[in-house]
Design a protein around this motif. Structure first.
Motif, short mmCIF file in Angstrom:
data_model
loop_
_atom_site.label_atom_id
_atom_site.label_comp_id
_atom_site.label_asym_id
_atom_site.label_seq_id
_atom_site.Cartn_x
_atom_site.Cartn_y
_atom_site.Cartn_z
N PHE C 22 0.82 -1.21 0.00
CA PHE C 22 0.00 0.00 0.00
C PHE C 22 0.86 1.26 0.00
O PHE C 22 0.36 2.36 -0.20
CB PHE C 22 -0.91 0.03 1.24
CG PHE C 22 -1.77 -1.19 1.37
CD1 PHE C 22 -1.61 -2.06 2.44
CD2 PHE C 22 -2.74 -1.49 0.42
CE1 PHE C 22 -2.39 -3.22 2.56
CE2 PHE C 22 -3.54 -2.63 0.53
CZ PHE C 22 -3.35 -3.50 1.59
N HIS C 23 2.15 1.10 0.27
CA HIS C 23 3.03 2.25 0.46
C HIS C 23 3.69 2.74 -0.82
O HIS C 23 4.91 2.87 -0.89
CB HIS C 23 4.07 1.94 1.54
CG HIS C 23 3.49 1.82 2.91
ND1 HIS C 23 4.22 1.45 4.02
CD2 HIS C 23 2.23 2.03 3.37
CE1 HIS C 23 3.43 1.43 5.08
NE2 HIS C 23 2.22 1.77 4.72
N PRO C 25 4.68 5.75 -3.33
CA PRO C 25 4.99 7.14 -2.99
C PRO C 25 3.74 8.03 -2.96
O PRO C 25 3.59 8.85 -2.06
CB PRO C 25 5.96 7.55 -4.11
CG PRO C 25 6.65 6.27 -4.48
CD PRO C 25 5.59 5.22 -4.38
N GLU C 26 2.84 7.82 -3.90
CA GLU C 26 1.62 8.64 -3.92
C GLU C 26 0.77 8.42 -2.67
O GLU C 26 0.30 9.38 -2.06
CB GLU C 26 0.79 8.34 -5.18
CG GLU C 26 -0.44 9.24 -5.22
CD GLU C 26 -1.44 8.88 -6.29
OE1 GLU C 26 -1.34 7.77 -6.88
OE2 GLU C 26 -2.34 9.70 -6.55
N ASN C 27 0.56 7.17 -2.30
CA ASN C 27 -0.25 6.89 -1.11
C ASN C 27 0.41 7.44 0.14
O ASN C 27 -0.27 7.91 1.05
CB ASN C 27 -0.47 5.38 -0.94
CG ASN C 27 -1.48 4.82 -1.93
OD1 ASN C 27 -2.10 5.58 -2.68
ND2 ASN C 27 -1.65 3.51 -1.95
N ALA C 29 2.37 10.10 0.19
CA ALA C 29 2.20 11.56 0.12
C ALA C 29 0.79 11.93 0.59
O ALA C 29 0.61 12.90 1.34
CB ALA C 29 2.45 12.07 -1.29
N LYS C 30 -0.22 11.19 0.16
CA LYS C 30 -1.59 11.44 0.62
C LYS C 30 -1.65 11.29 2.14
O LYS C 30 -2.26 12.13 2.84
CB LYS C 30 -2.58 10.47 -0.04
CG LYS C 30 -2.98 10.85 -1.46
CD LYS C 30 -4.04 9.89 -2.02
CE LYS C 30 -3.41 8.62 -2.55
NZ LYS C 30 -4.41 7.62 -3.02
N SER C 31 -1.02 10.24 2.65
CA SER C 31 -1.05 9.98 4.09
C SER C 31 -0.40 11.11 4.88
O SER C 31 -0.88 11.46 5.97
CB SER C 31 -0.34 8.66 4.39
OG SER C 31 -0.99 7.60 3.72
N ILE C 32 0.69 11.67 4.35
CA ILE C 32 1.36 12.78 5.04
C ILE C 32 0.41 13.97 5.14
O ILE C 32 0.31 14.60 6.20
CB ILE C 32 2.68 13.15 4.33
CG1 ILE C 32 3.71 12.02 4.53
CG2 ILE C 32 3.24 14.48 4.85
CD1 ILE C 32 4.94 12.10 3.62
N SER C 33 -0.30 14.28 4.06
CA SER C 33 -1.28 15.38 4.09
C SER C 33 -2.41 15.10 5.07
O SER C 33 -2.84 16.00 5.80
CB SER C 33 -1.89 15.60 2.70
OG SER C 33 -1.20 16.61 2.00
N LEU C 68 8.25 7.31 3.55
CA LEU C 68 8.45 7.80 2.18
C LEU C 68 9.94 7.96 1.88
O LEU C 68 10.40 7.58 0.81
CB LEU C 68 7.72 9.13 1.97
CG LEU C 68 7.84 9.74 0.55
CD1 LEU C 68 7.39 8.76 -0.54
CD2 LEU C 68 7.02 11.03 0.45
N LEU C 72 11.96 6.00 -1.07
CA LEU C 72 12.72 6.71 -2.10
C LEU C 72 14.22 6.41 -2.00
O LEU C 72 14.99 6.86 -2.85
CB LEU C 72 12.52 8.23 -1.96
CG LEU C 72 11.11 8.80 -2.12
CD1 LEU C 72 11.09 10.28 -1.76
CD2 LEU C 72 10.61 8.61 -3.56
#
Lengths: 106, 106, 106, 106
Positions: C22-23, C25-27, C29-33, C68, C72
């Protein structure tokens, strides 16, 4: 023109609870971000989301947007139309068609 | 009822640029969060902000909200009124008056 | 250099639950927000907040940031130091001292 | 334990510019949300993003997180580890394995 019905319903709701004191523009801006993230949470792990949950969270974002518009004394429909004119010049149809590129890279 | 004028202006704008392909509910939800933060940025270091900047950023948040409402086939005014009824029961006026406390601590 | 202890604890935690899938990068980034907004919610109506709640929400934001960074293949401490060098040039001390002005208006 | 090198570099940077006055916990929380959205913007229209841009935006989020941790007098690594223990109980490996379901629906 935005329907005064919703604006008036929100005003009455806020007045009954004496909540206007908390609705500074800054607090409303924070609230919009907070609710926007609850909407985003519907899509946290996947692109498909429960539609009822999405509608409810979207309603929360819209509610705070309308409260802020009222606080600033602006018509939400009007500022959207005004901004659209600005966006029209930043993204001329012939250059922007079919592309998600940001305007400064068009 | 939401004024169809704005909805139709947005539809035309999007159609001219063939942008509907990018407007999945998830991408619109991300966009709402992104614009909400640009609005919040007006207040990053202080409670007072440039009103014109606030109006422009609020217009961006509203624009994406209206696009998402249209994509979901809902009337933005209606979902706000529907949610208000739910909020009315969570925050009875006599208990919530003058208090910013969250409903589960009322 | 970032302490490998935390990175390794997070890797083990994620592996045990088979959550790496599920991890993206996009997911992340959404989670961080999403978590950033839960942190912001501590301050929704006022400048003072419950310190324990703030620490817990900050921990959630940091957790997703570390996940994240690992995804990366970067060292979180290193990218912070690298960015600081860039910020140093955008905000020379003599011009930026005591001012919250954004660099393009300095 | 978090490397004091980064914490000290940030302290020196902030002190040189007399910026501590702006770094109230609330302003730092707003900043974290603002930067988190700039990170999210890398993924606004698609799941793939420019890796350098993602690293730079992630660095900004981390920077404000470290500033807030320092302001609260906490060790960022420690609060992440503390929260991990809490999350461990909310998401027992045998129940949570391979599932992105939120804990209250497990």
């Amino acid at each position: 023109m935005t329907d005064p019905l919703v604006r008036d319903a929100l005003r009455a709701f806020v007045a009954e609870r004496e909540w206007a004191q908390f609705h500074t523009p800054e607090n409303l801006a924070k609230s919009i971000s907070i609710e926007a993230a609850e909407l985003l949470e519907c899509f946290q792990w996947n692109a498909d989301a429960d539609t009822d949950a999405v509608k409810e969270e979207l309603a929360d974002v819209l509610t705070y947007c309308l409260l802020l518009a009222d606080r600033l004394g602006v018509d939400p429909d009007q500022i959207v139309l005004d901004k659209l004119e600005l966006t029209r010049t930043k993204y001329p149809a012939d250059r922007a068609r079919g592309r998600s590129t940001k305007y400064d890279a068009l």
